[in-house]
Design a protein around this motif. Sequence first.
Motif, short mmCIF file in Angstrom:
data_model
loop_
_atom_site.label_atom_id
_atom_site.label_comp_id
_atom_site.label_asym_id
_atom_site.label_seq_id
_atom_site.Cartn_x
_atom_site.Cartn_y
_atom_site.Cartn_z
N ILE A 35 54.17 46.37 67.40
CA ILE A 35 52.96 45.38 67.28
C ILE A 35 52.57 44.04 67.59
O ILE A 35 51.66 43.83 68.08
CB ILE A 35 52.86 45.71 65.60
CG1 ILE A 35 52.90 46.70 65.07
CG2 ILE A 35 51.17 45.38 64.88
CD1 ILE A 35 52.24 48.64 65.92
N LYS A 36 53.19 43.40 67.58
CA LYS A 36 53.88 41.65 68.36
C LYS A 36 52.63 41.94 70.37
O LYS A 36 52.32 41.55 70.50
CB LYS A 36 54.16 41.00 68.19
CG LYS A 36 54.67 40.75 66.68
CD LYS A 36 55.77 39.88 66.28
CE LYS A 36 56.71 40.01 66.94
NZ LYS A 36 58.29 39.14 66.42
N SER A 37 53.44 43.08 70.33
CA SER A 37 53.32 43.44 72.35
C SER A 37 52.14 43.48 72.21
O SER A 37 50.65 43.05 72.99
CB SER A 37 54.27 44.02 72.77
OG SER A 37 54.15 44.78 72.86
N PHE A 38 51.31 44.14 71.07
CA PHE A 38 50.14 44.71 71.66
C PHE A 38 49.11 43.69 70.95
O PHE A 38 47.94 43.99 71.39
CB PHE A 38 49.87 46.08 70.47
CG PHE A 38 47.92 46.69 70.17
CD1 PHE A 38 47.48 46.92 71.05
CD2 PHE A 38 47.97 45.84 68.87
CE1 PHE A 38 46.37 47.90 70.91
CE2 PHE A 38 46.26 46.81 68.46
CZ PHE A 38 45.40 47.12 69.24
N LEU A 39 49.31 43.13 70.15
CA LEU A 39 48.81 42.37 69.50
C LEU A 39 48.22 40.67 70.31
O LEU A 39 46.93 40.68 70.71
CB LEU A 39 49.07 41.66 68.48
CG LEU A 39 48.40 42.60 66.57
CD1 LEU A 39 49.60 41.67 66.05
CD2 LEU A 39 47.10 42.98 66.64
#
Length: 294
Positions: A204-208
């Motif tokens: 999720i953090k890499s997407f954000l």
Amino acid sequence: MASSLQSLIHDDSRYQKSFQLFLERSSEHQCMRDFIDNILPDILASIGDGKSHLNVIGVGSGAGEIDLEMLSKLHLRHPGATVDNEVVEPSSQQLHNYKVLASKKPGLDYITFTWNKMTSSEFEQHWKAKKMTKKADFIHMIQMLYYVKDPEATVSFFRSLLNKNGKLLIILVAGESGWGKLWQTYRNELCNTEISQCVTTRDIKSFLDSKGVSYQNYMLPSQMDITECFSEGDEKGELLLDFLTEVLDFNKTASPELKAGVLDLLRHPDCSVESNGKVIFNNNLEVIVINPLT
């Protein structure tokens, strides 16, 4: 997922049983409560802009224990505000448990509950079909992004519902947890391809980050006693193994090689520590708090 294996989510009653046992054997809810008591109030203080009415959406609310604790913190921060609380939960048993809990808890008259017995994607379709324009001040998605087809699209949709000062709160297992290691190693064998069962906060953090979305994150240290998984034929150990692998009757249906590999990895220092004859699995969670579209 290996073709001979069936996902645990296809048997709701066994899933609920294994989930309850997981809660008993882990510090999952305790570490969430510590976060709710110590950090969440300051996050909630910044929402709402002094309004007398707040909109909340709980996505995958389960039996509501954590929801009600967060709502009570919201009420302490915004004592004069009424709250419209949309509950989104596909399990009729969990929804029933939530309603019972809410009916027994005094002092909730400031909350109007709307019960949506549906998945998050059904809720999204329903919302779009009704051309809803209502915006939310606080949306939380706790331990539920594993059960959606496309976590990034789901996060983007719910973020689009936020009011100007709104917050979207996500809790998932941390990439650095035992789960992260288990899924990294056995993704092809264990992970159900119809959903995103093996997603961690790292994804999720890499997407954000790729979208330039601003967020705050907080690590929640948590552990789980999985000692019973290593006693052959132990009924509770088998339930816990089902929960860990998300495979229905893993002990009976997995190949001997897969079973041995998974048990070895669960014991490995990357996943667990052994102390006083117990095997303690790293169940670390992470909170991500996302700001609205500007």
